[in-house]
Scaffold this motif. Structure first.
Motif, mmCIF file in Angstrom:
data_model
loop_
_atom_site.group_PDB
_atom_site.id
_atom_site.type_symbol
_atom_site.label_atom_id
_atom_site.label_comp_id
_atom_site.label_asym_id
_atom_site.label_seq_id
_atom_site.Cartn_x
_atom_site.Cartn_y
_atom_site.Cartn_z
ATOM 1 N N ASP A 1 56.745 3.538 45.597
ATOM 2 C CA ASP A 1 56.290 3.490 43.909
ATOM 3 C C ASP A 1 56.635 2.253 43.579
ATOM 4 O O ASP A 1 56.119 2.123 42.243
ATOM 5 C CB ASP A 1 56.712 4.673 43.318
ATOM 6 N N ARG B 1 47.237 11.241 52.813
ATOM 7 C CA ARG B 1 47.739 12.163 52.061
ATOM 8 C C ARG B 1 47.434 13.690 52.645
ATOM 9 O O ARG B 1 47.142 14.486 51.753
ATOM 10 C CB ARG B 1 47.613 12.022 50.555
ATOM 11 N N GLY B 2 47.796 14.050 53.813
ATOM 12 C CA GLY B 2 47.552 15.286 54.431
ATOM 13 C C GLY B 2 48.475 16.326 53.618
ATOM 14 O O GLY B 2 49.454 16.080 53.160
ATOM 15 N N ILE B 3 48.197 17.713 54.110
ATOM 16 C CA ILE B 3 49.171 18.755 53.665
ATOM 17 C C ILE B 3 49.530 19.546 54.705
ATOM 18 O O ILE B 3 49.871 20.690 54.705
ATOM 19 C CB ILE B 3 48.795 19.623 52.417
ATOM 20 N N ASP B 4 49.464 18.970 56.037
ATOM 21 C CA ASP B 4 49.704 19.896 57.049
ATOM 22 C C ASP B 4 51.095 20.311 57.335
ATOM 23 O O ASP B 4 51.354 21.587 57.520
ATOM 24 C CB ASP B 4 49.458 18.984 58.530
ATOM 25 N N PHE B 5 52.109 19.347 56.759
ATOM 26 C CA PHE B 5 53.658 19.876 56.813
ATOM 27 C C PHE B 5 53.980 21.104 55.928
ATOM 28 O O PHE B 5 54.471 21.831 56.220
ATOM 29 C CB PHE B 5 54.520 18.589 56.485
ATOM 30 N N ARG C 1 48.052 15.125 42.712
ATOM 31 C CA ARG C 1 48.477 15.557 43.908
ATOM 32 C C ARG C 1 49.564 16.647 43.916
ATOM 33 O O ARG C 1 49.815 17.650 44.733
ATOM 34 C CB ARG C 1 49.065 14.344 44.527
ATOM 35 N N ARG D 1 50.959 2.985 40.294
ATOM 36 C CA ARG D 1 51.783 2.204 40.113
ATOM 37 C C ARG D 1 51.165 0.595 40.028
ATOM 38 O O ARG D 1 51.804 -0.180 39.747
ATOM 39 C CB ARG D 1 52.710 2.086 41.426
ATOM 40 N N ILE E 1 54.728 3.756 53.698
ATOM 41 C CA ILE E 1 54.448 5.290 53.399
ATOM 42 C C ILE E 1 52.866 5.347 53.425
ATOM 43 O O ILE E 1 52.531 6.469 53.783
ATOM 44 C CB ILE E 1 55.185 5.681 52.101
ATOM 45 N N PHE E 2 52.311 4.752 52.605
ATOM 46 C CA PHE E 2 50.817 5.135 52.417
ATOM 47 C C PHE E 2 50.252 3.970 52.918
ATOM 48 O O PHE E 2 50.439 2.727 52.535
ATOM 49 C CB PHE E 2 50.554 5.023 50.894
ATOM 50 N N LYS F 1 58.511 10.747 36.040
ATOM 51 C CA LYS F 1 57.154 11.512 36.460
ATOM 52 C C LYS F 1 57.144 12.276 37.664
ATOM 53 O O LYS F 1 56.567 13.505 37.508
ATOM 54 C CB LYS F 1 56.172 10.233 36.718
ATOM 55 N N ASN F 2 57.866 11.953 38.724
ATOM 56 C CA ASN F 2 57.756 12.905 39.839
ATOM 57 C C ASN F 2 58.821 13.861 39.890
ATOM 58 O O ASN F 2 58.906 14.624 41.174
ATOM 59 C CB ASN F 2 57.672 11.846 41.268
ATOM 60 N N SER G 1 58.606 14.278 53.935
ATOM 61 C CA SER G 1 57.909 14.388 52.741
ATOM 62 C C SER G 1 58.455 14.862 51.452
ATOM 63 O O SER G 1 58.904 16.224 51.585
ATOM 64 C CB SER G 1 56.502 15.230 53.529
ATOM 65 N N VAL G 2 58.082 14.314 50.435
ATOM 66 C CA VAL G 2 58.562 14.626 49.376
ATOM 67 C C VAL G 2 57.901 15.951 49.046
ATOM 68 O O VAL G 2 58.507 16.977 48.547
ATOM 69 C CB VAL G 2 58.343 13.369 48.114
ATOM 70 N N GLY G 3 56.767 15.917 48.792
ATOM 71 C CA GLY G 3 55.808 16.889 48.444
ATOM 72 C C GLY G 3 56.173 18.197 49.341
ATOM 73 O O GLY G 3 56.341 19.402 48.704
ATOM 74 N N ARG H 1 47.885 1.217 50.302
ATOM 75 C CA ARG H 1 48.586 0.875 48.798
ATOM 76 C C ARG H 1 48.865 -0.610 48.764
ATOM 77 O O ARG H 1 49.654 -1.027 48.230
ATOM 78 C CB ARG H 1 49.850 1.524 48.865
HETATM 79 N N1 EPU Z 1 52.220 13.507 54.759
HETATM 80 C C1 EPU Z 1 51.290 14.112 55.873
HETATM 81 N N2 EPU Z 1 51.180 15.437 55.864
HETATM 82 C C2 EPU Z 1 51.811 16.092 54.732
HETATM 83 C C3 EPU Z 1 52.732 15.409 53.890
HETATM 84 C C4 EPU Z 1 52.867 14.131 53.919
HETATM 85 O O1 EPU Z 1 50.776 13.591 56.691
HETATM 86 O O2 EPU Z 1 51.765 17.235 54.944
HETATM 87 C C5 EPU Z 1 52.337 11.996 55.007
HETATM 88 C C6 EPU Z 1 51.636 11.381 53.632
HETATM 89 O O3 EPU Z 1 50.116 11.010 53.933
HETATM 90 C C7 EPU Z 1 52.498 10.075 53.537
HETATM 91 C C8 EPU Z 1 53.778 10.393 53.782
HETATM 92 O O4 EPU Z 1 53.705 11.743 54.735
HETATM 93 O O5 EPU Z 1 51.939 9.092 54.536
HETATM 94 C C9 EPU Z 1 54.677 10.466 52.815
HETATM 95 O O6 EPU Z 1 54.161 11.421 51.908
HETATM 96 P P1 EPU Z 1 55.026 12.590 50.708
HETATM 97 O O7 EPU Z 1 54.611 13.820 51.059
HETATM 98 O O8 EPU Z 1 56.122 12.195 50.854
HETATM 99 O O9 EPU Z 1 54.337 12.046 49.434
HETATM 100 P P2 EPU Z 1 53.824 13.026 48.172
HETATM 101 O O10 EPU Z 1 54.616 14.018 47.987
HETATM 102 O O11 EPU Z 1 52.190 13.008 48.485
HETATM 103 C C10 EPU Z 1 55.216 11.720 46.328
HETATM 104 C C11 EPU Z 1 55.057 11.205 45.133
HETATM 105 C C12 EPU Z 1 54.242 9.878 45.193
HETATM 106 C C13 EPU Z 1 55.546 9.087 46.041
HETATM 107 C C14 EPU Z 1 55.797 9.642 47.504
HETATM 108 C C15 EPU Z 1 56.602 9.021 48.324
HETATM 109 C C16 EPU Z 1 54.490 13.007 43.433
HETATM 110 C C17 EPU Z 1 53.667 13.966 42.715
HETATM 111 N N3 EPU Z 1 54.188 12.056 44.212
HETATM 112 O O12 EPU Z 1 53.987 11.936 47.034
HETATM 113 O O13 EPU Z 1 54.427 9.258 44.000
HETATM 114 O O14 EPU Z 1 54.843 7.907 46.212
HETATM 115 O O15 EPU Z 1 56.075 11.078 47.243
HETATM 116 O O16 EPU Z 1 57.929 8.732 47.537
HETATM 117 O O17 EPU Z 1 55.926 13.219 43.511
HETATM 118 C C18 EPU Z 1 53.200 7.788 42.457
HETATM 119 O O18 EPU Z 1 54.189 8.346 41.472
HETATM 120 O O19 EPU Z 1 52.607 6.898 42.253
HETATM 121 C C19 EPU Z 1 53.228 8.547 43.805
HETATM 122 C C20 EPU Z 1 52.067 8.367 44.614
#
Ligand code: EPU
Length: 438
Positions: A326, A141-145, A112, A392, A348-349, A38-39, A183-185, A352
């Motif tokens: 996850d 789940r911010g997007i500041d990064f 997301r 999940r 991480i979250f 999925k991811n 951060s993954v995203g 959750r």
């Molecule tokens: N974060 C920030 N700012 C940012 C980006 C992230 O504060 O700009 C924080 C998040 O709030 C969180 C942490 O950093 O506390 C990690 O977040 P990350 O960016 O790694 O997660 P994501 O990209 O939003 C992806 C997966 C999630 C998975 C996480 C961690 C996708 C679509 N989503 O989320 O998958 O849990 O990485 O591995 O790839 C799921 O599949 O159920 C799911 C939630």
């Protein structure tokens, strides 16, 4: 979700029933095909927007998230051709006539991963305008990064009334970016942007999840120059136009871990076809300590319960290769009937643990204090009416229902459909009594 919204994914069959009924207590025995991840598939689909040439993805899971993203990409002017590919799907995406302004805000807010359109559209078209992304309610789940990284690459990014407007009229330039967290995203978004940005981009403290290396592998097949795959430092020599590619989505490690828990919980034996144990990171050994026996065989992984009872364990979620957040919910189901106590700390979250409330309705003994859950194993879970609260959590409740005595009725199935390709059908083929009455 109405079928008309999903014209871009003709294989999507809006599921009839709103609930899943599971009569538990049967061991799962047989062959269960693990789908494409999925991811991994969502960023891979977005990568097709970086080139006017054809990108073909194989081993695509037939999930609601894939259908929604396909619809978003179609609205943006991409053409999509689907075919059957083994147990999954193959899709060829042609984005030679992108119209970045034609974004469907309703669909963006459903997931997301739509935030990845920001990096890709900005890099390819010099502009992106989209609402803040949606996704599961599991934390801030911010997007500041993401935004800070794109600004470092020369983009102007404005947030206004829930909309993000990013421009880079003269294109993006390479930059040296240090992520505050891996951060993954953000790693994926910046990678997508960097391959078309002029010059060298370095992403430090990059996430190391296997899905990121899978995205990088596809971009490399398209002609991108990326080094450091699987490490904390990714270096991208950007700027050259990308060609098309054919790429096979890697297997879903979260589905693998979840089904291995299900095999152990029901005292069954599953051949998890296409599963790869090496992708599980710390979760492989930890689940082994708890009593989930897994070993690699030709073409997949065999999973069953080790001799004796399941045992309580303590673990903390973290960025890969630490225990995946996850897999935290399915592991909680596993530990709910293990001998002794377990603790799970979620780093991480911050929200959750909502599945703990649902598991308690099934007789689990779980106390949540902040980011830690204390689980005291009970003899058996009992069927109950429960609701999925995220993707999940949905899987965790399905496997709880399979192990429980009596009948479990599961509502909130959009969450399950978002992340799992025909899970109920695959489980039924392994002996589960699971139906989705219409
Ligand atoms: N974060 C920030 N700012 C940012 C980006 C992230 O504060 O700009 C924080 C998040 O709030 C969180 C942490 O950093 O506390 C990690 O977040 P990350 O960016 O790694 O997660 P994501 O990209 O939003 C992806 C997966 C999630 C998975 C996480 C961690 C996708 C679509 N989503 O989320 O998958 O849990 O990485 O591995 O790839 C799921 O599949 O159920 C799911 C939630």
């Amino acid at each position: 979700m109405s079928s008309s919204l999903l014209a871009a994914a003709p294989w999507w069959r809006p599921n009839t029933g709103d609930t899943l009924v599971i009569r538990g207590g049967r061991p799962l025995v047989g062959s269960y095909p693990i789908s494409g991840a999925k991811n991994a598939v969502l960023p891979l689909m977005v990568s097709a927007l970086l080139t006017p040439h054809l990108v073909t993805l194989r081993n695509v899971p037939a999930t609601l998230d894939v259908a929604v993203l396909a619809t978003l990409l179609q609205h943006l002017g991409s053409e999509m051709h689907w075919s059957a590919n083994g147990a999954g799907l193959a899709v060829t995406i042609c984005a030679d006539r992108l119209q970045p302004a034609r974004i469907d805000p309703d669909l963006v807010t459903r997931m997301r991963a739509s935030v990845l359109l920001l990096g890709a559209l900005l890099a390819r078209c010099g502009e992106a305008r989209l609402p803040l992304p949606g996704g599961d309610a599991i934390g801030r789940r911010g997007i500041d990064f993401h935004i800070a990284g794109l600004r470092a690459m020369g983009a102007t990014v404005e947030l206004d009334g829930g909309m993000i407007h990013a421009t880079a009229r003269d294109g993006l330039s390479g930059a040296d970016i240090l992520l505050p967290l891996p951060s993954v995203g953000a790693t994926e978004n910046l990678l997508l942007a960097a391959v078309l940005a002029r010059g060298t981009t370095t992403i430090r403290n990059a996430a190391r999840e296997p899905e990121i290396a899978d995205l990088a592998a596809c971009l490399i097949a398209m002609g991108a120059k990326i080094t450091g795959l699987g490490s904390h430092v990714l270096t991208i020599e950007g700027g050259a136009p990308l060609a098309g590619a054919v790429h096979t989505v890697l297997p879903d490690r979260i589905e693998l871990g979840t089904l291995a828990c299900a095999a152990a919980l029901t005292d069954g034996r599953l051949f998890l076809r296409h599963g790869r144990l090496d992708l599980l990171g710390a979760a492989g050994a930890l689940l082994g300590t708890a009593g989930v026996e897994m070993h690699e065989v030709d073409g997949g992984v065999m999973a069953s319960r080790a001799k004796g009872d399941l045992s309580g364990v303590d673990f903390t979620t973290g960025p890969y290769p630490a225990f995946a957040t996850d897999l935290q919910a399915p592991a909680m189901t596993l530990l709910a009937t293990a001998t002794g106590a377990s603790t799970i700390t979620e780093t991480i979250f911050e929200q959750r643990f909502r599945h703990a409330d649902e598991l308690r309705k099934m007789g689990a003994n779980i106390a949540v204090r902040g980011r830690t859950a204390l689980i005291r194993g009970v003899d058996r879970l009992q069927g109950a009416s429960v609701t999925c609260t995220d993707v999940r959590a949905a899987a965790a409740l399905v496997i709880a229902g399979l192990a429980a005595s009596g009948e479990t009725e599961l509502a909130g199935l959009d969450h399950l459909d978002r992340g799992y390709d025909r899970m109920a059908e695959k489980l039924a083929a392994c002996g589960a009594n699971i139906t989705r009455p219409s």
